[in-house]
Structure formats: structure tokens, C-alpha cells
Design a protein around this motif. Structure first.
Motif, PDB file in Angstrom:
ATOM      1  N   ASN A 278       0.827  -1.209   0.000  1.00 49.31           N
ATOM      2  CA  ASN A 278       0.000   0.000   0.000  1.00 49.31           C
ATOM      3  C   ASN A 278       0.858   1.254   0.000  1.00 49.31           C
ATOM      4  O   ASN A 278       0.469   2.278  -0.576  1.00 49.31           O
TER       5      ASN A 278
ATOM      6  N   ARG B 256      -7.017   3.961  -7.382  1.00 43.87           N
ATOM      7  CA  ARG B 256      -6.838   5.155  -6.552  1.00 43.87           C
ATOM      8  C   ARG B 256      -7.082   6.422  -7.368  1.00 43.87           C
ATOM      9  O   ARG B 256      -7.643   7.405  -6.862  1.00 43.87           O
TER      10      ARG B 256
ATOM     11  N   ASP C  70       0.385   3.976  -2.936  1.00 43.41           N
ATOM     12  CA  ASP C  70       0.160   5.397  -2.648  1.00 43.41           C
ATOM     13  C   ASP C  70       1.227   6.264  -3.309  1.00 43.41           C
ATOM     14  O   ASP C  70       0.930   7.331  -3.860  1.00 43.41           O
TER      15      ASP C  70
ATOM     16  N   ASP D 210       0.531   9.020  -6.227  1.00 38.58           N
ATOM     17  CA  ASP D 210       0.914  10.435  -6.088  1.00 38.58           C
ATOM     18  C   ASP D 210       1.759  10.888  -7.273  1.00 38.58           C
ATOM     19  O   ASP D 210       1.606  12.010  -7.769  1.00 38.58           O
TER      20      ASP D 210
END
Length: 1029
Positions: A311, A373, A315, A319
Motif C-alpha cells: 500500500n 486510486r 500510494d 501520487d
């Protein structure tokens, strides 16, 4: 040479002298010969001579700073151990910062300002030349083999990105404070492009073949920092390895994208093993070796660690991509990169994936998580965002090719035709738009060019929501859903090899050991260990990550909402004509949604708090519609989902309200399940015969549950009444077909199992056999055990369904085309369970095979009685007695005796025997009727059953005349003419009224003849009596 601190500068020193001291200290130079020469401070003899020739003092002042810096860097033949030009500039930057801090104590404000300006000027020069050196290492002399300045820069970046939780310490000391920020922020694109090219390549190499347990976090933080700097971001997307063009022998373009693109190396970091390009450390070996002997707490700790680090990767990559997407200079390149990854790995969707041609599952699972995401903002506002998803993107975008994908209900020709119609419509709109433009304005050339450009580009002006949605759908298909498929395959392989290993160990334990057998056991143990590790790695990265699965479910909920929107929303019945937009969408969009629902429904708590109503509505709408969803296996998956949601299986109380309070479910679920039960008979696959049993098993379990829900039972009864001659009759026919086949197959296999059991019981003879023969017989034994267990489970379900439906819906069982078939089936089952050969079915452990003969016999007797209770016209006893293969009146008496012994329901047994009596009477009547008819002309006999026809019909193609109930019974299973295989349906049958009249006349004449003969016999008998008197 010693320098005095400016803070303690003597009053007699001039400002020039103070500045000279500071600048020489920063640059480590001297303009006069050194009393004690050393490696740190360099005497710039030529520079001093130039200054003297220009009549300038030998002082290092601001106006000479750049000359001094260049000459310091240009010193020839640097001695061993001396810093590289880049390292010197970094240390000079640090010394400049130190001197700037020291001059803050000088009281003379004017002097302090002058010195600060000089230091700032020199600092700017240092940064400027640091950028030059980083991009062109050969600008100034350095030692042979010196590392590239970009490598030194990367060390600084990694040092600054260090975290106490990183698995390994940093690679070096951090740079001077502010150096990295000023190095990049003050630079234009051209000045850092070359340096960034090398830096990104080194950054890629730093995570090359690093696994989830390796040190990828620092490089990831570095990349995330760099893309936040506009010029660095631009350098990244313009990097030659942003989308690699190099071709490598034996390596496909999809694999090249993973192995050689800058982002590909980061996406390759995974817990899932890549056998061709292995990453270190090996996650399976380190976390899951000998997992069966590990404590559950240890495995749970490994799962938690992998989930956490993955994770973190997701992430970070999200980003990075989001930052690049927000930058207008880089956005298009990012979309192009994602599209290239998809297009070059399109073959990942196949059954067999070439690991040298395609990127790994690890990369695509990571990309799946990142894309989900990116979708989160519009997944949180589905209702308002779904209208931004334009179905025309599938065929009009210039990034991803969807046209070669299997459509939900359209052939490739139909898809091409629809695309052509879209293009024609678009061309017409463009033409009319240009005409209006010309009429309304003076056609300047610039105006024309602008209008034309706008019209040409309009077909690809799709919103980011639209692009992200469709790209994510492809990535999930090639990534997450493919990985789930791989996980299932690995699990199945593991189960098979574990069975083989168990069988081999059983052979060894029974004294059948041999060197070959020991080798086989060792080989199987290794395979089981590897597959077990692989399975747990998939589980750790995917199945144990609840948030990952929840995001995927949210995405597919949007997919469902969008798809349903194409047909007018959630309402039934569906429009009779399937819209082209819906028919042409890729089948995998919906197939993947169902696969994910099946998976998550089997993971405890994965669906907790997730709203399933939209999925249920979608399933009910399309499960029974062949005109919308052509693939029967996709519709079968919908049943599998519902099967998983049954309250007793899901463990969720919320699913009960789904089935019992959802209006579409109450109105259509049973109807569509019955229809699918029939449709699945012919899937078009070469495995359709075996597939149908698995699918019908799911349907049967679901129907059994629904029967106990009063509202669904009422709907069932209503359907049976409305569709008595339609889908319900077909359902009943296939249910009977399956019951006969499954029970017959199971009972035959039980006899074969008993044979092998007997062989093994005779230990003396068994041990005389060669080990290889014993091993083979054991394998067969275990294989047949599995077959019997599966077939018996399904047979029990089917017989159970016949039992509870016949109680309240007996009428269809008594139809002319069905009653004899039902009676024959029941008689056959009764013969197997209560006939003379029943003792041969005794096995050591019947429960092991789910063989429950007592329960089956009770159910068979119950079905007899239920149908008899509904038999208002007394056709059932005659049908029972007409079965020449299995019927005899003693069989019923034997069955009744067994039922009494095993505790059957006394009322059922009593009615069962009453039915037996009526069947016996019907048999006697049938024999009398047969005697009356005598020899029946061949043209009156049905050519299939060779029985007297009662309702003859002619088949339109073969022109053969058959009895209507017989041909209808055939058509229930096979919609072809049995004599020439041409297509045939019930409404095509032609009544043969003339032949029917002839048959009726024949029957009447035979009956009259018999009566006349009987009367004559009575008369002759009376005459004889008179003569005797």
C-alpha cells in the motif's frame, strides 16, 4: 594557509581583503605560492599571472569569482583521492553556507551586506556549474573511473529521503541543507535535462528486480519528490525510457515496458513471484516457506507486512501519476504511457500468457491498485459522474483498441458496422458544421484551419473521467482479474498435487515403497511447497487487502450503473431490442464484475457494509436474457454470485433482505433461474455436457433456498401454471434427465469402487501386484471417489427438488408428454434402491460419497405419492405399469417393507401401497386392452416407441408421422427432427387428422369385434345348457 574568521577580522583589513579571505576559503584556492602546499588548497598560478597582467590585485573578489571557480575546476591531473568536480562543488556550497552564517556576526552593516552579496553570487555560480557538470561530466578533468555526477546526486536524494523504518541504511551522507532544492528550483529545463536523464536511469536501476521486501521506499520517495518539480517532471516524460523503443531478442514489447521503462521498474516491485525475472529477496521463501508448519500468528504477521509495504508503493505511485496528470506539460505523456502498457500487454487476457512477451502479474496488480486510486474521486460521486463516461470512447479514442475484444452481444462484423455508422454520422456533422461556419463568416484561411482542426479533434475530446474509467477497466482485466484467475489456477494445481502426494504416501504406507516412488514423493513435495508459497503470495497482496478489493467493487458498481444506463436504467422487462451501445461493449467489463463478486463473496467480511442492491438488480435483469447477454457462462456466473449470497453461505444477515425484500428479485428471480437451467443445456462449448452439472448445481441450491421463502414459492407456482407447456416443462424434463444420469453414473461407479476395495482387502493378492500397478489402481480409486461424491451430491439435490415441487405443483408431472417419463424414472430408481441388486451397493463408508440410500428411497416414495395425489384423471398408475424395463408389482411390496424398517412416514407408505395396487390393476387392464386390439397395423404404431398412436402428427421436414406426446418429449431435450436432424419445434408439428380417425375407427372396430365375440360365446354356452337339459 590559514584564514582568519571574518568575525574576528582585524580593523586594519580592508573590505576587499575580507572578501578575498572568504571567497578563497569557499573555493579552497590561493593566488600566492603556499608556504605548506597540501591537497585541499590549490595555487592558481596562471590565474594570478592573468590578474597581474590586467593590473589587478591578487585578491579573490566577486568580479573574478567565476574565473576562479572555472580555473579551480580545470586543474589538470587531479591527484588520487581528490573529489570529483561535482563533489567539490557540493562541498563548496556547504562552505559557502557556513561562511554566510558566520558573517551574520559582523557589526558593520555595509560590509556584512557586501559579503552576503558576494557569497550569494558565488553560491549561484556553484549551483550553475554543478548543473553543467551533472549534465556533462567531461566538462572538467576528473580521475579515471570517477562515478557520474548523477550518481552522486542520487546518493544525496536518497539520503534526504531516508526514513528510520527503511529496511536498509542510507547509501551516504546527506547533501548540504538547501542544495537539492536550489539545484533544481533555479534551473531551466535545458540545463538539467541531460543530468535528469542519467539520474532517472540510475533511479530505475536502484529498484530493478527488487521485491516487496526490498529497499524500494527511498527511491520511490525520490521519484515522488522529483515529479513535483515541473522541469524534472518534464524530463521524466521526455526520457528515452519513458516508453522504451528498444527491441530485445526473445523479449516482447510488453515485458520491455516493465523491465526498461523508468516507471516499469517501480511497478515491478511486488510480492507475487516473477519466475523469469526474479526479484530479491524472495517473498515466498522468506515469508511462507513450510507454511503448513508455521504458527498462524506468523503467517498473519507476514500478510500484514506485505499489505503495508504494498500500500505504501500504491500510494507513492498514485501520487507520482496524479502529480504528472495535473501538470499540463506532462499529462498527455502519462495517458500515452498507460495506454502503451495496456496495448503492448493485450495478450495477457489469454488463457496462456507468454512470460517473456508480457509484463508480470505483479506489475499489473500494482497498476490496477494505482488506477483504482486515481478513480476514487469519481467513484465517490457515481451518479453525477457516470454521464461523463461516453460509450463512443470504445471506438473513437486514439489510445486503446477495444474493437478486437469480444462484445457482449455483437459479432465483430456488427461492431465494425456500428463503428462505420458512427464515423459516417460524425463526417456528416462535420460537413454541415463547416458549411454553417462558411456561411456565417468570411472564410479566412486561419478561420478555416481553426474550424477544421476543431472538427477533426472532436472525436477524441473525452473527459479525464471517461479516459480513466476505460483505461482502468482494461488494466483490471489484464491485472487484478487475471491475477485472481491465476490464483484460482494455482489453488487447483496445488489441490491436485496434494492429492497425488497423499496417494503416493498411502501407497508407501501400505508397503508399496520403491526408489521410483520415493523420487516421486520428493518431487511432489517440492512442487507442493513452491505452489503453496505462490498461493500465499497472491493471497497476501490481493485477498488480504480488503481496501483494494473494496475499491475494485466500487469501480465495478460504477461499471454496472453505466451499463444499465445504456438500456434505460433499472427496470423490467428489458426493451425487446438490445441497444447497439450495450451490445458492443466488451464482454469482459461485466464478466470481470461477476468474477470479483464471486471472489469477494467467499472472503469473510469482504462484503460487509458494501451495498449490493445495484449488483442484484443487474443480475436479475440480465441473467435470463439471451438477447442481451449471449454467453451462457457469463449468465451462469451471475447465479454463482447469488449462490454465494444465500444467507446460510454468506454469513451476512443483509443478504436475506436482498432476496426477500428486493422487488425485482421477487418478480423475476425464480423465472430467470428456471430459464437459465434450461438454456445451459447447450452452451456451444466442447465441455458443455460436464459444465451444465456444475452450473445447475448452483441453480438447484438457490432454488431450494427460494422454495422456503413464501413469496418466491408463490411466484414459482404461478410460473409453473403459466408456463406449464413452456419453460417449466423444459425445466422439469432436464431435471429428470439429470437425475437419471447422475444417479445411474454414481451407482455404477460405486460398484467399481467396491471392486477395487475388494482387491485391496485381499492383502496377500494385493501385495503380490507390482507397485506401479497398485499405484495406478489407487489413483483410479481416488479419482472415482471424487466423481461419485460430486455426482451423488447433485443427484441428491435433483431428487430433493423433485420431492418438494411435486407436492405443490404436481400437474406438469402428469402431462401426456411427461407422465410416462416420470414414471419410468421413479421405477428405475426404485429398482436400484429396493430391487434384488440393492445389496451390491453396500459400501464401507456411504456418507463419504454422500450416498444416502435410505433418504433417497424415502424421497422416491414421497414423489410417487405427491404425484398420485394430484392425479385427478388416474393416468399415473397406467404410466407406472406401462414401464416394461423396471416395473413389477413385487418391487413396490419390497420397497414398502424397507420403508417400514427404516422408519418411513406411515401415511406415505400406506398411500404408496395404494398406488401400487392401482398400478397393478392398470397393468391388468392394459393387458386386456392389448388383447382386444390384437395385431396393430404398422402405420398406426409410433416409429419411435412402437406403441399405438393416439394423437398422430406429421414432421414437416422428414414427413414421418409420430405420436404427439412422444415427439414433444423428444423436443424437450433436442429441438431437431429425429429422422433427419433438421430444426423442429412444437408449433411446426402438423396434425394428421385423417390417420387419427383411422386409428380411432380401428380401436372401435376391434373393441366391437371383441364384444361381439364375447356375446357369441355366451350364447353358445346357453345353447349347450339347453341341449343338456
Amino acid at each position: 594557509m590559514a584564514f582568519s574568521s571574518p568575525a574576528s577580522a582585524r580593523p586594519q583589513r580592508s573590505p576587499d581583503e575580507v572578501e578575498d579571505i572568504i571567497l578563497r576559503k569557499i573555493l579552497l584556492v590561493s593566488l600566492t605560492p603556499l608556504a605548506n602546499p597540501g591537497p585541499a588548497v590549490a595555487y592558481l598560478e596562471l590565474t594570478a599571472a592573468e590578474l597581474l597582467s590586467e593590473s589587478r590585485p591578487l585578491l579573490a573578489l566577486r568580479d573574478a569569482a567565476e574565473r576562479l571557480l572555472i580555473d579551480r575546476l580545470s586543474l589538470p591531473d587531479p591527484p588520487a583521492g581528490s573529489p570529483t568536480p561535482f563533489a567539490f562543488l557540493v562541498s563548496a556550497f556547504r562552505r559557502a553556507a557556513d561562511e554566510a552564517r558566520k558573517i551574520s556576526t559582523i557589526r558593520d552593516a555595509a560590509l556584512r551586506a557586501r559579503l552576503a552579496a558576494s557569497i550569494a553570487h558565488l553560491r549561484a555560480l556553484i549551483l550553475s556549474y554543478a548543473r553543467i557538470v551533472a549534465g556533462n561530466p567531461d566538462t572538467f578533468p576528473s580521475q579515471p573511473g570517477a562515478q557520474h555526477p548523477a550518481a552522486e546526486l542520487l546518493v544525496f536524494l536518497l539520503a534526504e529521503a531516508a526514513d528510520p523504518l527503511d529496511p536498509t541504511p542510507g547509501p551516504g551522507a546527506p547533501p548540504p541543507p538547501g542544495f537539492i532544492d536550489e539545484f533544481f528550483s533555479g534551473a531551466d529545463y535545458d540545463s538539467i535535462e541531460t543530468a535528469m536523464g542519467e539520474l532517472y536511469e540510475l533511479l530505475r536501476q536502484s529498484v530493478d528486480k527488487v521485491s516487496a521486501l526490498g529497499d524500494f521506499q527511498r527511491p520511490l520517495r525520490v521519484l515522488r519528490r522529483l515529479v513535483g518539480i515541473p522541469n524534472c517532471a518534464k524530463a521524466l516524460v521526455n526520457h528515452p525510457k519513458w516508453i522504451p523503443k528498444n527491441q530485445i531478442m526473445f523479449i516482447g514489447e510488453g515485458r520491455v515496458m516493465e523491465l526498461y521503462s523508468v516507471l516499469g521498474a517501480f511497478f515491478h516491485v511486488s510480492a507475487i513471484r516473477d519466475r523469469e525475472f526474479a526479484s530479491k529477496p524472495d517473498v515466498g521463501q522468506q515469508c511462507f516457506s513450510e507454511a503448513s508448519s508455521r504458527r498462524p500468528a506468523d503467517l498473519l504477521s507476514s500478510f500484514t507486512t506485505i499489505k503495508s509495504v504494498m500500500n505504501g508503493l500504491y500510494d507513492g505511485l498514485k501520487d507520482i501519476l496524479l502529480t504528472l496528470l495535473k501538470n499540463l506539460d506532462t499529462r498527455e505523456k502519462v495517458l500515452e504511457y498507460i495506454a502503451e502498457v495496456i496495448n503492448k500487454n493485450a495478450s495477457r487476457s489469454g488463457m496462456q500468457v507468454d512470460p517473456l512477451k508480457c509484463a508480470s502479474s505483479g506489475m499489473f496488480v500494482n497498476l490496477s491498485a494505482v488506477m483504482l486510486r486515481l478513480c476514487e474521486p469519481f467513484l465517490d460521486n457515481m451518479e453525477s459522474k457516470k454521464d461523463k463516461i461516453d460509450v463512443k470512447y470504445l471506438f473513437c479514442n486514439n489510445r486503446i483498441d477495444f474493437k478486437d475484444l469480444t462484445a457482449i452481444n455483437a459479432s465483430s462484423e456488427e461492431v465494425s458496422s456500428w463503428i462505420e455508422s458512427i464515423n459516417n454520422e460524425h463526417a456528416q456533422n462535420n460537413a454541415s458544421g463547416e458549411a454553417r461556419f462558411v456561411e456565417s463568416q468570411e472564410a479566412t484561411s486561419s478561420g478555416k484551419n481553426s474550424a477544421s482542426s476543431q472538427l477533426r479533434c472532436s472525436k477524441k475530446n473525452f473527459s479525464f473521467v471517461c479516459e480513466c474509467f476505460f483505461m482502468t477497466s482494461r488494466v483490471l482485466n489484464l491485472g487484478l482479474m487475471k491475477a485472481i484467475s491465476d490464483f484460482k489456477h494455482i489453488s487447483q494445481q496445488l489441490a491436485r498435487f496434494e492429492d497425488d502426494l497423499e496417494s503416493n504416501r498411502a501407497v508407501r504406507d501400505q508397503g508399496g515403497g520403491s526408489p521410483q516412488l520415493e523420487q516421486d514423493i520428493t518431487r511432489l513435495e517440492k512442487i507442493v511447497e513452491i505452489l503453496s508459497q505462490d498461493k500465499l503470495c497472491y493471497e497476501a497482496q490481493i485477498l488480504r487487502d480488503g481496501a483494494f478489493l473494496q475499491r475494485a467493487l466500487s469501480f465495478y458498481r460504477l461499471m454496472i450503473l453505466w451499463s444499465v444506463n445504456l438500456v434505460g436504467g433499472f427496470k423490467m422487462p428489458l426493451p425487446s431490442q438490445c441497444s447497439k451501445e450495450f451490445a458492443c461493449i466488451p464482454e469482459h467489463f461485466l464478466d470481470d464484475a461477476m468474477d470479483l463478486l464471486v471472489l469477494t463473496s467467499r472472503i469473510p467480511k469482504a462484503l460487509e457494509s458494501f451495498v449490493l442492491d445495484d449488483f442484484l438488480s443487474f443480475i436479475i435483469m440480465f441473467m435470463g436474457s439471451t438477447s442481451y447477454i449471449k454467453n451462457p457462462y457469463l449468465r451462469a456466473k451471475m447465479v454463482e454470485v447469488l449462490n454465494c449470497w444465500m444467507p446460510q453461505r454468506s454469513g451476512l444477515s443483509s443478504t436475506a433482505s436482498l432476496f426477500e425484500g428486493h422487488q425485482l428479485c421477487l418478480d423475476y428471480l425464480v423465472r430467470n433461474l428456471l430459464k437459465l437451467y434450461v438454456d445451459i443445456e447447450f452452451t456451444g462449448s466442447h465441455t458443455q455436457f460436464f459444465d451444465k452439472f456444475n452450473i445447475r448445481h448452483n441453480i438447484a441450491e438457490l432454488l431450494e433456498y427460494l422454495w422456503d421463502v413464501p413469496s418466491h414459492r408463490n411466484a414459482w407456482r404461478q410460473i409453473a401454471k403459466e408456463e406449464e407447456k413452456g419453460v417449466y416443462l423444459n425445466f422439469l424434463n432436464f431435471l429428470i434427465n439429470d437425475s437419471i444420469y447422475l444417479l445411474d453414473e454414481s451407482l455404477n461407479k460405486i460398484l467399481e469402487l467396491k471392486e477395487i476395495e475388494a482387491e485391496m482387502t485381499n492383502t496377500v493378492e494385493w501385495e503380490r501386484r507390482p507397485a506401479q500397478e497398485r499405484e495406478e489402481r489407487l489413483r483410479v480409486f481416488h479419482q472415482w471417489e471424487n466423481i461419485v461424491r460430486f455426482d451423488m451430491r447433485l443427484a441428491n439435490e435433483d431428487v430433493g427438488m423433485l420431492a418438494f415441487t411435486s407436492e405443490q405443483i404436481p400437474a406438469p408431472f402428469l402431462l401426456p408428454e411427461m407422465v410416462e417419463r416420470v414414471a419410468s424414472m421413479l421405477n428405475y430408481f426404485l429398482l436400484q434402491l429396493a430391487g434384488p441388486q440393492r445389496k451390491s451397493l453396500t459400501v464401507k463408508d456411504p456418507e463419504k460419497y454422500e450416498f444416502k440410500p435410505k433418504q433417497l428411497l424415502k424421497q422416491i416414495a414421497t414423489i410417487y405419492v405427491h404425484i398420485s395425489r394430484g392425479d385427478k384423471e388416474s393416468v399415473f398408475p397406467a404410466a407406472i405399469s406401462k414401464d416394461g424395463r423396471a416395473y413389477n408389482d413385487q418391487l413396490f411390496a419390497s420397497a414398502a417393507n424397507i420403508l417400514w424398517k427404516i422408519g418411513g412416514d406411515p401415511k406415505i407408505i400406506q398411500e404408496f401401497m395404494q398406488l401400487a395396487g392401482r398400478a397393478k390393476a392398470a397393468a391388468s387392464e392394459a393387458m386386456d386392452a392389448e388383447a382386444i386390439l390384437g395385431d396393430i397395423p404398422d402405420e398406426f404404431l409410433d416409429p419411435i416407441q412402437y406403441t399405438l398412436m393416439k394423437d398422430p402428427v406429421t414432421l414437416p421436414s422428414s414427413k414421418v408421422t409420430v405420436d404427439r406426446p412422444v415427439i414433444i418429449r423428444h423436443l424437450l431435450s433436442d429441438s431437431t427432427d429425429p429422422f433427419n436432424r433438421s430444426h423442429l419445434t412444437q408449433d411446426m408439428l402438423i396434425p394428421n387428422t385423417e390417420l387419427k380417425l383411422q386409428i380411432e375407427e380401428f380401436v372401435q372396430s376391434q373393441q366391437l369385434r371383441k364384444r361381439t365375440a364375447a356375446v357369441s360365446e355366451i350364447g353358445q354356452a346357453d345353447g349347450a345348457d339347453d341341449m343338456a337339459e
